[in-house]
Write a protein that holds these residues in place. Structure first.
Motif, PDB file in Angstrom:
ATOM      1  N   UNK A 108       0.843  -1.193   0.000  1.00  0.00           N
ATOM      2  CA  UNK A 108       0.000   0.000   0.000  1.00  0.00           C
ATOM      3  C   UNK A 108       0.880   1.245   0.000  1.00  0.00           C
ATOM      4  N   UNK A 109       0.632   2.107  -0.951  1.00  0.00           N
ATOM      5  CA  UNK A 109       1.418   3.333  -1.020  1.00  0.00           C
ATOM      6  C   UNK A 109       2.689   3.206  -1.831  1.00  0.00           C
ATOM      7  N   UNK A 110       3.074   1.986  -2.158  1.00  0.00           N
ATOM      8  CA  UNK A 110       4.285   1.855  -2.979  1.00  0.00           C
ATOM      9  C   UNK A 110       3.989   1.205  -4.331  1.00  0.00           C
ATOM     10  N   UNK A 111       3.282   0.070  -4.348  1.00  0.00           N
ATOM     11  CA  UNK A 111       2.947  -0.554  -5.639  1.00  0.00           C
ATOM     12  C   UNK A 111       1.432  -0.627  -5.745  1.00  0.00           C
ATOM     13  N   UNK A 112       0.851   0.448  -6.237  1.00  0.00           N
ATOM     14  CA  UNK A 112      -0.602   0.542  -6.304  1.00  0.00           C
ATOM     15  C   UNK A 112      -1.122   0.409  -7.739  1.00  0.00           C
ATOM     16  N   UNK A 113      -0.252  -0.023  -8.633  1.00  0.00           N
ATOM     17  CA  UNK A 113      -0.607  -0.250 -10.043  1.00  0.00           C
ATOM     18  C   UNK A 113      -1.922  -1.023 -10.166  1.00  0.00           C
ATOM     19  N   UNK A 114      -2.855  -0.565 -11.021  1.00  0.00           N
ATOM     20  CA  UNK A 114      -4.093  -1.338 -11.200  1.00  0.00           C
ATOM     21  C   UNK A 114      -3.834  -2.627 -11.981  1.00  0.00           C
ATOM     22  N   UNK A 115      -4.433  -3.706 -11.523  1.00  0.00           N
ATOM     23  CA  UNK A 115      -4.229  -5.007 -12.177  1.00  0.00           C
ATOM     24  C   UNK A 115      -4.942  -5.040 -13.512  1.00  0.00           C
ATOM     25  N   UNK A 116      -4.307  -5.689 -14.469  1.00  0.00           N
ATOM     26  CA  UNK A 116      -4.911  -5.793 -15.805  1.00  0.00           C
ATOM     27  C   UNK A 116      -5.130  -7.261 -16.152  1.00  0.00           C
ATOM     28  N   UNK A 117      -5.848  -7.472 -17.241  1.00  0.00           N
ATOM     29  CA  UNK A 117      -6.040  -8.833 -17.732  1.00  0.00           C
ATOM     30  C   UNK A 117      -4.836  -9.243 -18.587  1.00  0.00           C
ATOM     31  N   UNK A 118      -4.549 -10.536 -18.609  1.00  0.00           N
ATOM     32  CA  UNK A 118      -3.482 -11.032 -19.479  1.00  0.00           C
ATOM     33  C   UNK A 118      -3.751 -10.693 -20.943  1.00  0.00           C
ATOM     34  N   UNK A 119      -5.003 -10.519 -21.269  1.00  0.00           N
ATOM     35  CA  UNK A 119      -5.342 -10.174 -22.661  1.00  0.00           C
ATOM     36  C   UNK A 119      -4.736  -8.833 -23.068  1.00  0.00           C
ATOM     37  N   UNK A 120      -4.478  -7.967 -22.115  1.00  0.00           N
ATOM     38  CA  UNK A 120      -3.936  -6.644 -22.440  1.00  0.00           C
ATOM     39  C   UNK A 120      -2.415  -6.652 -22.583  1.00  0.00           C
TER      40      UNK A 120
END
Lengths: 348, 348, 348, 348
Positions: free
Chosen positions: D54-66
């Protein structure tokens, strides 16, 4: 020596705090760790005592007697209380900045010290000079300080839980109960019946009921937050069967008119610009902060009973000791607060 | 079947309570364990589910449908709440004595149940008949009962801590705060993210702040101890990274005039003739009671703050579940209280 | 004293073995535990040292000097090796039966002892009289013995794994590798850097490579099983971060013609009438035998490599120490083998 | 995106490997972590799954399709075997470098894969292209690779123990026995009866006797070290009640003429220029390498038996997974081997 780096030394290498302090100083981009002392292992590499640092921190251990000749700009004293005060007395005059991990300079006066630590203080002059090293409350004093008393591990988690509520007058000051739980590293590295694996593993108990020295440390600091009006807290520590971490569960009666939203808002805004406190949406587990420099604080208002429950998790060796000391050092030397404190937690 | 032995059966074999109940019943000199049910493992030996009993408890598992034909005189229902009530409804009429481990019959009314368990009760008639199975408080009622609601694990430790103080009017009733810590077996045998080793090990956290169902169970029982006057408690459970054991740390404001001697005396005399409560001279560790049938209770009066701190340690699967149920069974069948409960703790 | 009960005493109360021995003797229907010694705690109740026995084993501790006047018929010596031999020398002449937990009388001669224990033996006469107390191999000798050397914990698990294979000539004798893992109670109750919680918890390592004293104990006993032809084994112990239990994983090259069925059959028939060995269908976990008197043995034949793998789990304090001693006592006094050894394991 | 930084993505965010990979990539000075996939949590921040970030790696998760549209230069596939091969098949043609954590491309051929993994391989072309990612043996191949099969955790510790001995012809190749022990994170993040805290805690057992898939991985690699002559090893894994770490204890018969000095010298010189292997003077504990990128290897020659014992400790999630993958990435992109791998271990 590397020019332009802050020269730092650690006094007392054998314990957990000394070891963590070395790990952090070694990785700090603006610091050069130039000396570590150990009277019993003088001459051996630091990594002999702490083999996880083989190949990285192999500095030969020196005697504390060699410290004045080192040329250090800042000393981290990882010594037992009652021992630390004598070194502070000797070195403080030399013009070196000192961050002291012991309890010797955390209280308000030699008299209070004598009452709770059972010993006459041998450097009473230090009380006027020492700054209590909790950056969330005293950053500007720390910036000016040359003697910082690093807070106790339990007081750190307790004060981060309660200081906003006391300062903002949200709770009844004499209703505070702090039920605190610490991992075994809090008990120190010394082998004893109480630190034997078979005594600690699968066990859990309270200790020091009513008499633990961190009680007065918490009381004095909270009192300061309400304009020096005195207050009493009930503080009970417990021992957890795990290595690292403190969880504090703190209870207090809310003053009339408090509700969940206002509680959340007050705490969140209190810590809005504090880089090492996270106000989290669920009651935190200590494993989430293991190896981290953060306190995770969770405010909860129980509408039914009218009480506030604050839970706060920290790594007792980091935010409860070494990280907090480094945070103070950054302030004392005009560095950004988070410099050298960017490692991420190790979980699981 | 062995003549003159009490015929007992366990409904629900897969969990920790069922397993411990089988262990105790198997060793009870006056009991014959004649059936254990499991819908998912019908036909397999009990020791398939719990291999530690290979060669000792190899009874083939049966379906709950076969229970009425067993000829059991007493049934131990180790089922989830919401499930248990339906079996109680069906079997209670058959004249068999029932000891129920679920929460379905512990509260005072279907209305209170609906409020805290979020479900309409399907056997409201049971509330008038069920006796709360805490022998230290209700031995004579249990002797007459044919439906016993075995107390929750947290309420057992909480009530043994607080009932003497409330009954003898030593504390302010609305000042009670119960900070409770349980080993992981309290979370049940079901695999989930929350019971995964890597989530629990080296971790510790609070859960269910303000809403845990054991709150109302404790409140209703303490209220009964003060002549049905209502009271509220603050109850916070925490999860310990160990298998067995509960420690409760309970706080309350003392009424005027209490002192350490009177506190000690009151608690000691309350439990003087209670075989399964030890009033101990130091705050107990849970490892000391692991595998034991005892609660270890320690009263402490903090002169400085005017508060009472009670600590109580139990084995959550024994005094917090199976031993207590067997204690009730002994009372229901006119046996000595300690019969079959003489195993010594296993430490370390 | 109770007539018709065997009078037993324990010499050495402070360790884990003394504690477990007291627990078992206290619960044995044909034994009266009349004395427990401790030089450092003389006069205090045994339960002061081991508070889990408060209210059950409160016998005051005596000095070893009082042992000759006790009238004991059997003594259990839970003393360090090198210390034990002197007491055996003094008391053996008095006509009391002795079961010795130390390594002082397990080997074949004072010469072998001197070689592996680095000390001249001070009671060489004892070697001719001592019987190696592994009832699965030497029940008839134990019945006649008045001095029994209780096997080491690692040798117990190793010999139960390998003795059938060596005796029945199924494996190449010089191909044996024993990789053994023990819980921390195997390291004893003494506080040291190596038993500190923070050193043991979350850790695992091998120790004593090539030099552990149990190596020769295993070699001598296996040699005896093949008609005194010598053999060598590779034995490596490891330390597990848990309280109780040993797992041995033993490897050997199969002789030509062995297959899985014959291996299984040989081992099963070897232990068919042995009450404390279970031949189990899956490789056993040590938690399944914690608190039990059993060894769980699993034979496996790897067709691909032509090797046998034996895994064996025991509770190191019970089948690896106290239970096995009591089993020997039962044999020495003509009691049924399982008398007083009927407690069921405690899991989890 | 930051110019001049390597664009990296992680496919499979929920497990321990994905989490550790993110931690390391986030701190790597020459890498930008631009995507992390999770099919079940698409859109949520990564720190929702792993709150320690929290606060360091907050990247939104994506689908493998992307993934194909991300512009990543290197993909880390933290997927189960049998799943991974399909993604490799699809993305390998796109010109992106892939480091695969699964077992799908570690073996020599689709036939061997089918035999040990029980499944027809769906991308057999990958076998000709994949390089086995153990930098201590194959650094130059890895530099040229665009598909790296990251070694299994057990094979890493086993090969680092045995490769020097096999390559230098010091031991009898068919005498190798590998007794391996792993912390619970090796079993993965999925909740099951086998990962339940109460099953793992205070337990220890062997599993997969004779059939574990890492057996063939070790055999093929050791065979390669002796010029492709085949060899067989006996490999037995065990489960430790702790979070992180593998200890391998490997045994082999020494060839004539070996002695302790030559063994030590061979191993030391083999690893003289390898930055992530420490040849240590005492058998290592796994806690010393927890959180570290190092393998600690200890060679021991038993003069009495003529056997070599190698012990090797690694952090299974780092040198056994994420650190090793990053080491390979550094090689693939021409960076210094230790770049981004400078964090110090966290002990205790």
């Amino acid at each position: 020596m590397t020019p332009n780096k802050i020269k730092a030394a650690i006094v007392g290498a054998s314990g957990f705090t000394g070891s963590e302090m070395a790990r952090l100083l070694h990785q700090h981009p603006d610091v050069e760790l130039i000396g570590i002392t150990s009277e019993s292992h003088t001459g051996k590499p630091f990594s002999t005592l702490h083999p996880q640092f083989l190949g990285s921190i192999d500095l030969p251990l020196i005697s504390a007697e060699q410290v004045p000749d080192l040329g250090a700009e800042v000393l981290f004293l990882a010594l037992p209380h009652r021992v630390s005060m004598d070194y502070v007395a000797r070195w403080h005059e030399l013009g070196v900045k000192i961050i002291d991990f012991s309890g010797d300079f955390r209280l308000s006066s030699p008299e209070v010290y004598a009452e709770w630590y059972g010993e006459t203080h041998r450097y009473p002059a230090g009380f006027g000079q020492a700054v209590y090293g909790l950056p969330e409350l005293y950053a500007s004093e720390i910036q000016q300080a040359d003697l910082v008393a690093n807070p106790g591990c339990y007081p750190t988690a307790s004060l981060l839980s309660l200081a906003p509520l006391v300062q903002k007058d949200l709770i009844e000051p004499d209703s505070i109960i702090i039920d605190a739980k610490s991992g075994l590293t809090g008990a120190g590295v010394k082998a004893s019946a109480g630190t034997h694996f078979s005594e600690v593993n699968e066990n859990f108990k309270a200790y020091g009921l009513g008499v633990h020295r961190h009680t007065i440390e918490i009381e004095e600091q909270l009192s300061r937050q309400r304009g020096k009006q005195p207050l009493q807290v009930q503080f009970t520590p417990h021992l957890l069967p795990l290595d690292r971490g403190i969880l504090v569960t703190a209870y207090a009666k809310a003053k009339a008119g408090l509700d969940a939203a206002r509680l959340q808002e007050t705490v969140a805004s209190f810590y809005a610009d504090k880089p090492f406190v996270h106000v989290v949406p669920e009651s935190p587990g200590i494993k989430t902060v293991r190896g981290s420099h953060f306190a995770a604080v969770h405010p909860f208002f129980d509408q039914r009973t009218g009480r506030v429950i604050m839970t706060c998790a920290i790594d007792n060796l980091l935010k409860g000791a070494a990280s907090q000391a480094l945070h103070s050092m950054n302030l004392m030397f005009g560095l950004p607060e988070t410099r050298g404190l960017e490692q991420l937690p190790l979980k699981p």
